[in-house]
Design a protein around this motif. Structure first.
Motif: not given
Length: 500
Positions: A186-189, A286-292, A228-229, A234-242
């Protein structure tokens, strides 16, 4: 019992400059582990040493308040943890030591005491109370969002109506307890996290401005589904994750239980690095979306409604998420990923309690009710077993409980019961059905890599913690202890247990 006069409250707080009956905003997430906050001292860091999890709005609460970096849950699963939060009581008192079949009947609740004290009390988002119409003392509750497994809650109905029946919250193909992940369908909104904030803003727009409010904004995420939307994916998908931590003890403890072909809702699974990275990217998104969304809420409270500066803000969760640590997923374990949660508070303007506190003492969800009643100037009912956290805000070294206790009755399988103690140095966990033991030096080994209980070198230390737990459990009707020695019990010790 409410203080007899407002003057009594003002006199009791004049040394801290707190206004009479400030507004209270309690923000709850579901399944938010304690280290998934940028400000947490144990948040994973990137290669440059910066916090990996992006939560600037939540981090900023500490500037005008405090972060409790060792906040634990009385039971690491939804229902008993929430019962303890609303009642201020332990699971042993509420009778809810696992997730099913326990009545939500309390003489005193946090919302009920504040309602009686003149607060306008309202909850939006996830409830988990039973029956679903149980307000747990709130004047108003809803609309609600229970989770991905139900198709008839307030969010599901709203989404179907909005789309003209074209899709609902299940179209994405993910369920409530799964390690699989994908961007939201679903869209972010229209995402449930955004929807919950929108409903909170509607309350603020319609509220009675002549009364202080107690608003609980209860997000269902980052509890699965991990969806997550796309912007947050995309904020995390391409990062070197812990990388998940896998303790030296895991093979001996769980090796025989790791499935070759794990179902997507498996509580234990040795997954590929690719699957783990997807799950972690989605969870942190999802955590960052809550922060936003907290930013969105705070902006409206400041600019539109003018109430943010007069509001005590508290952020916490009902339990964590193992997220692949020790090959474990979901919750229900005494380990840090599952049993430790964020707990942050921001004081209203004019309050001169110390700020920028990071308090490293074991506290728990049953402490939230007495803390908020303390701030509101409402006497704490004698039934409450928690303690106000304000004494630790004033002095992090103040006299406090010698340890924190948590527990869980059999929930996922007949063998997953746990009892645990955690103090300033160690965590001891014991399974009262199997007798399995864990002892971690959490002061030095917060990731719980080494189980000290398996070494004969630690027998004296292990015996001391066995004795502590035995004394704590003395008199329990399950028969866990005679006051001196721990005793394993059969499954019939948990009265009325219906093993899933």
């Amino acid at each position: 019992m409410i203080r007899s006069t407002e003057a009594t409250f003002i006199e009791g707080r004049k040394n801290h400059g707190m206004a009479s009956q400030p507004n209270i905003l309690l923000i709850m997430a579901d399944q938010h582990r304690g280290d998934a906050i940028g400000a947490d001292p144990h948040c994973p860091t990137d290669s440059e040493g910066y916090p990996f999890v992006h939560t600037p709005e939540l981090d900023n609460l500490v500037e005008r308040g405090a972060l409790f970096s060792r906040a634990y849950v009385p039971a690491p699963i939804c229902v008993p943890a929430r019962q303890s939060l609303w009642s201020g009581q332990t699971p042993a008192t509420t009778g809810a030591t696992n997730w099913y079949g326990h009545p939500w009947e309390f003489e005193h609740t946090l919302a009920g005491e504040l309602t009686d004290a003149g607060y306008q009390t309202h909850l939006v988002g996830k409830t988990h109370s039973h029956p679903r119409g149980n307000h747990v003392g709130f004047e108003r509750m809803g609309p609600t969002h229970v989770g991905a497994s139900l198709r008839d809650d307030g969010y599901a109905e709203w989404l179907r109506d909005r789309s003209g029946g074209a899709y609902d919250k299940h179209t994405g193909g993910l369920e409530s307890n799964t390690w699989t992940a994908r961007p939201s369908h679903v869209p972010e909104h229209e995402h449930p996290t955004t929807w919950t904030t929108t409903k909170a803003l509607e309350f603020l727009d319609e509220r009675d401005e002549d009364r202080p409010f107690f608003l609980t904004v209860s997000y269902q995420r980052p509890h699965p589904p991990f969806d997550p939307p796309r912007a947050f994916w995309e904020m995390y998908a391409d990062r070197d994750l812990p990388t998940p931590v896998v303790g030296e003890w895991v093979d001996d403890a769980f090796g025989d239980e790791i499935p070759t072909y794990p179902p997507t809702d498996a509580w234990i699974a040795d997954l590929s690095p690719h699957e783990i990275d997807r799950a972690r990217a989605a969870y942190y998104g999802l955590v960052t979306q809550i922060d936003f969304q907290v930013t969105r809420l705070f902006e409206a409270m400041w600019r539109e409604f003018g109430v943010l500066d007069d509001t005590l803000v508290v952020y916490t969760s009902d339990h964590g998420e193992m997220l692949g640590d020790h090959h474990l997923w979901r919750k229900g374990f005494p380990f840090e990923g599952s049993a430790r949660v964020p707990l942050l508070m921001q004081f209203p303007d004019g309050c001169d309690y110390p700020t920028e506190r990071v308090i490293d003492r074991p506290v728990g969800l049953e402490d939230v009710m007495p803390t908020l009643l303390d701030v509101a100037g409402v006497d704490v009912p004698a039934s409450v077993e928690g303690r106000s956290l304000l004494s630790l805000v004033e002095d992090p070294h103040a006299d406090w409980r010698p340890y924190y206790h948590g527990e869980l009755g059999p929930s996922w399988t007949p063998e997953d019961a746990t009892q645990y103690l955690v103090d300033d140095e160690y965590k001891y966990a014991w399974n009262p059905h199997t007798g399995d033991e864990f002892l971690f030096d959490v002061a030095e080994d917060r990731r719980e890599k080494t189980n000290l209980a398996v070494s004969s070198d630690n027998e004296d230390l292990l015996a001391a913690y066995r004795s502590k737990l035995a004394r704590h459990l003395e008199g329990r009707e399950e028969g866990f202890s005679d006051g001196e020695t721990l005793r394993t019990v059969g499954l019939d010790a948990w009265d009325g247990m219906e093993t899933p």
